[in-house]
Design an enzyme around this catalytic site. Structure first.
Site, PDB file in Angstrom:
ATOM      1  N   GLY A   1       0.789  -1.236   0.000  1.00 48.10           N
ATOM      2  CA  GLY A   1       0.000   0.000   0.000  1.00 48.10           C
ATOM      3  C   GLY A   1       0.813   1.274   0.000  1.00 48.10           C
ATOM      4  O   GLY A   1       1.798   1.407  -0.732  1.00 48.10           O
TER       5      GLY A   1
ATOM      6  N   ARG B   1       5.150  -8.558   7.808  1.00 46.19           N
ATOM      7  CA  ARG B   1       5.269  -9.650   6.824  1.00 46.19           C
ATOM      8  C   ARG B   1       6.635  -9.620   6.144  1.00 46.19           C
ATOM      9  O   ARG B   1       6.841  -8.885   5.181  1.00 46.19           O
ATOM     10  CB  ARG B   1       4.143  -9.523   5.797  1.00 46.19           C
ATOM     11  CG  ARG B   1       2.767  -9.710   6.435  1.00 46.19           C
ATOM     12  CD  ARG B   1       1.655  -9.422   5.453  1.00 46.19           C
ATOM     13  NE  ARG B   1       1.618  -8.028   5.030  1.00 46.19           N
ATOM     14  CZ  ARG B   1       0.730  -7.518   4.173  1.00 46.19           C
ATOM     15  NH1 ARG B   1      -0.190  -8.306   3.652  1.00 46.19           N
ATOM     16  NH2 ARG B   1       0.762  -6.245   3.845  1.00 46.19           N
TER      17      ARG B   1
ATOM     18  N   ASP C   1       6.538  -5.544  14.548  1.00 49.74           N
ATOM     19  CA  ASP C   1       5.132  -5.325  14.863  1.00 49.74           C
ATOM     20  C   ASP C   1       5.084  -4.120  15.797  1.00 49.74           C
ATOM     21  O   ASP C   1       5.511  -4.218  16.949  1.00 49.74           O
ATOM     22  CB  ASP C   1       4.556  -6.577  15.555  1.00 49.74           C
ATOM     23  CG  ASP C   1       3.070  -6.424  15.862  1.00 49.74           C
ATOM     24  OD1 ASP C   1       2.546  -5.293  15.746  1.00 49.74           O
ATOM     25  OD2 ASP C   1       2.434  -7.438  16.201  1.00 49.74           O
TER      26      ASP C   1
ATOM     27  N   SER D   1      -5.801  10.872   8.215  1.00 45.05           N
ATOM     28  CA  SER D   1      -6.901  10.490   7.330  1.00 45.05           C
ATOM     29  C   SER D   1      -7.984  11.555   7.391  1.00 45.05           C
ATOM     30  O   SER D   1      -8.114  12.265   8.401  1.00 45.05           O
ATOM     31  CB  SER D   1      -7.486   9.153   7.796  1.00 45.05           C
ATOM     32  OG  SER D   1      -8.679   8.859   7.106  1.00 45.05           O
TER      33      SER D   1
ATOM     34  N   TYR E   1     -12.183   3.562  14.293  1.00 44.64           N
ATOM     35  CA  TYR E   1     -11.136   3.897  13.317  1.00 44.64           C
ATOM     36  C   TYR E   1     -10.951   5.419  13.262  1.00 44.64           C
ATOM     37  O   TYR E   1      -9.819   5.925  13.302  1.00 44.64           O
ATOM     38  CB  TYR E   1     -11.490   3.347  11.921  1.00 44.64           C
ATOM     39  CG  TYR E   1     -10.464   3.780  10.898  1.00 44.64           C
ATOM     40  CD1 TYR E   1      -9.183   3.239  10.910  1.00 44.64           C
ATOM     41  CD2 TYR E   1     -10.769   4.770   9.957  1.00 44.64           C
ATOM     42  CE1 TYR E   1      -8.226   3.673  10.003  1.00 44.64           C
ATOM     43  CE2 TYR E   1      -9.816   5.207   9.052  1.00 44.64           C
ATOM     44  CZ  TYR E   1      -8.545   4.659   9.080  1.00 44.64           C
ATOM     45  OH  TYR E   1      -7.591   5.095   8.187  1.00 44.64           O
TER      46      TYR E   1
ATOM     47  N   PRO F   1      -5.090  11.458   3.794  1.00 41.89           N
ATOM     48  CA  PRO F   1      -5.840  11.141   2.576  1.00 41.89           C
ATOM     49  C   PRO F   1      -7.252  10.649   2.867  1.00 41.89           C
ATOM     50  O   PRO F   1      -7.546  10.142   3.959  1.00 41.89           O
ATOM     51  CB  PRO F   1      -5.015  10.021   1.930  1.00 41.89           C
ATOM     52  CG  PRO F   1      -4.048   9.546   2.957  1.00 41.89           C
ATOM     53  CD  PRO F   1      -4.223  10.340   4.202  1.00 41.89           C
TER      54      PRO F   1
ATOM     55  N   THR G   1      -5.927   0.640  -1.811  1.00 39.84           N
ATOM     56  CA  THR G   1      -4.892  -0.253  -1.280  1.00 39.84           C
ATOM     57  C   THR G   1      -5.642  -1.475  -0.740  1.00 39.84           C
ATOM     58  O   THR G   1      -6.830  -1.650  -1.003  1.00 39.84           O
ATOM     59  CB  THR G   1      -4.141   0.407  -0.104  1.00 39.84           C
ATOM     60  OG1 THR G   1      -5.091   0.651   0.934  1.00 39.84           O
ATOM     61  CG2 THR G   1      -3.478   1.704  -0.497  1.00 39.84           C
TER      62      THR G   1
ATOM     63  N   PHE H   1      -6.517  -1.599   2.160  1.00 35.52           N
ATOM     64  CA  PHE H   1      -7.203  -1.042   3.331  1.00 35.52           C
ATOM     65  C   PHE H   1      -8.594  -1.655   3.540  1.00 35.52           C
ATOM     66  O   PHE H   1      -8.922  -2.118   4.629  1.00 35.52           O
ATOM     67  CB  PHE H   1      -7.310   0.485   3.142  1.00 35.52           C
ATOM     68  CG  PHE H   1      -8.032   1.212   4.238  1.00 35.52           C
ATOM     69  CD1 PHE H   1      -7.360   1.640   5.370  1.00 35.52           C
ATOM     70  CD2 PHE H   1      -9.388   1.490   4.128  1.00 35.52           C
ATOM     71  CE1 PHE H   1      -8.030   2.326   6.380  1.00 35.52           C
ATOM     72  CE2 PHE H   1     -10.072   2.169   5.139  1.00 35.52           C
ATOM     73  CZ  PHE H   1      -9.386   2.589   6.268  1.00 35.52           C
TER      74      PHE H   1
HETATM   75  C1  8X3 Z   1      -9.029   5.946   5.111  1.00 32.15           C
HETATM   76  C2  8X3 Z   1     -10.097   6.860   4.700  1.00 32.15           C
HETATM   77  O1  8X3 Z   1     -12.581   7.144   4.379  1.00 32.15           O
HETATM   78  O2  8X3 Z   1     -11.629   5.049   3.673  1.00 32.15           O
HETATM   79  O3  8X3 Z   1      -8.285   6.469   6.160  1.00 32.15           O
HETATM   80  O4  8X3 Z   1     -11.867   5.552   6.027  1.00 32.15           O
HETATM   81  S1  8X3 Z   1     -11.603   6.108   4.714  1.00 32.15           S
END
Ligand code: 8X3
Length: 264
Positions: A16, A38, A63, A143, A156, A186, A191, A193
């Site tokens: 990513g 990893r 980690d 974010s 999150y 961002p 990614t 994610f």
């Molecule tokens: C990632 C942005 O909006 O996909 O940090 O949660 S979002």
């Protein structure tokens, strides 16, 4: 500011944004310290980074959730790798998209332990050396989620709000030293994610980006390299960046469906 031969330490470097950032600094001729859980994926990134122009690469398994391991790994760096110029606190993840009152405790723990505590552990291990040497730059991955909380994402979003507070707090605490502190924030980036968030459910993950051209990891890596390569007297505090189809963490427009809303 030239990045040639600078030691750039990237956590979460195996995929990513971390991986793209490794290649971006590699092409500037930096020396890369790459860490991730990893080891096999990390070794592949290390080889590609050398091909992309990195002056040298030192990769190690880490980690960030494990504080003693983080402290030991930084303390044990070979002398030629110990003067870290740039720390990219990139390791992070999301797990689940649930109403807070139905959330899974293990998801919360993993997000908080990685995105908040892990970032703190690495910062605590690396920044004293920067202050001592009178040089350094910390880049934290924030974010849009840290700016504005979205439904089903409270924990999150809370970790990214914490990142924002830590980023701003660290910048105040290094004031009076030449150390710089930047948050790159961002919105949607394509990614793993969402695959990680939905524990490998690719169909569900693909829906997140449907009808939107998301940012690519390269777009984010560009912003990181830009922030780090500003002249030494310039500190970029935050870079808030989204795809054109996303206004903020609550509002995006999906082309095919012609809808505007916040459904992830
Ligand atoms: C990632 C942005 O909006 O996909 O940090 O949660 S979002």
């Amino acid at each position: 500011m030239s990045l040639k031969a600078k030691i750039v330490f990237i956590t979460g470097a195996s995929s990513g944004i971390g991986e793209a950032t490794a290649y971006a600094f590699a092409s500037e001729g930096a020396r890369l310290l790459l860490a991730a859980r990893r080891q096999d994926k990390l070794s592949a990134v290390a080889s590609k980074a050398l091909e992309a122009g990195a002056q040298a690469v030192h990769a190690f398994e880490l980690d960030v959730q494990k504080q003693p391991a983080v402290a030991a790994a930084i303390a044990a760096l070979p002398a030629e790798w110990s003067a870290i110029d740039v720390l990219i606190n990139n390791a992070g993840l999301s797990r689940g998209l649930d109403k807070l009152y139905q959330g899974h405790i293990e998801d919360w723990d993993e997000m908080i332990d990685t995105n908040v505590k892990g970032l703190l552990y690495v910062t605590r291990a690396v920044v004293p050396g920067m202050v001592e040497r009178g040089s350094g730059h910390v880049v934290n991955m924030g974010s849009t989620a840290g700016e504005l909380t979205y439904p089903n994402g409270a924990v999150y979003c809370a970790t990214k709000a914490a990142e924002k507070a830590i980023n701003d707090g660290l910048r105040q605490d290094v004031l009076g030293t030449p150390v710089r502190v930047t948050s790159i924030d961002p919105g949607m980036v394509e990614t793993d994610f969402s695959k990680v968030r939905f524990r490998g459910d690719e169909t569900r993950a693909a829906k997140v980006y449907q009808g939107i051209t998301p940012l690519s990891p390269v777009d984010v890596a560009d912003a990181i390299v830009w922030a780090v390569s500003r002249p030494a007297h310039v500190n970029i505090a935050h870079v808030l960046m989204t795809p054109v189809g996303q206004a903020n963490s609550l509002l995006f427009h999906r082309e095919q469906a012609g809808t505007t809303g916040n459904t992830r």
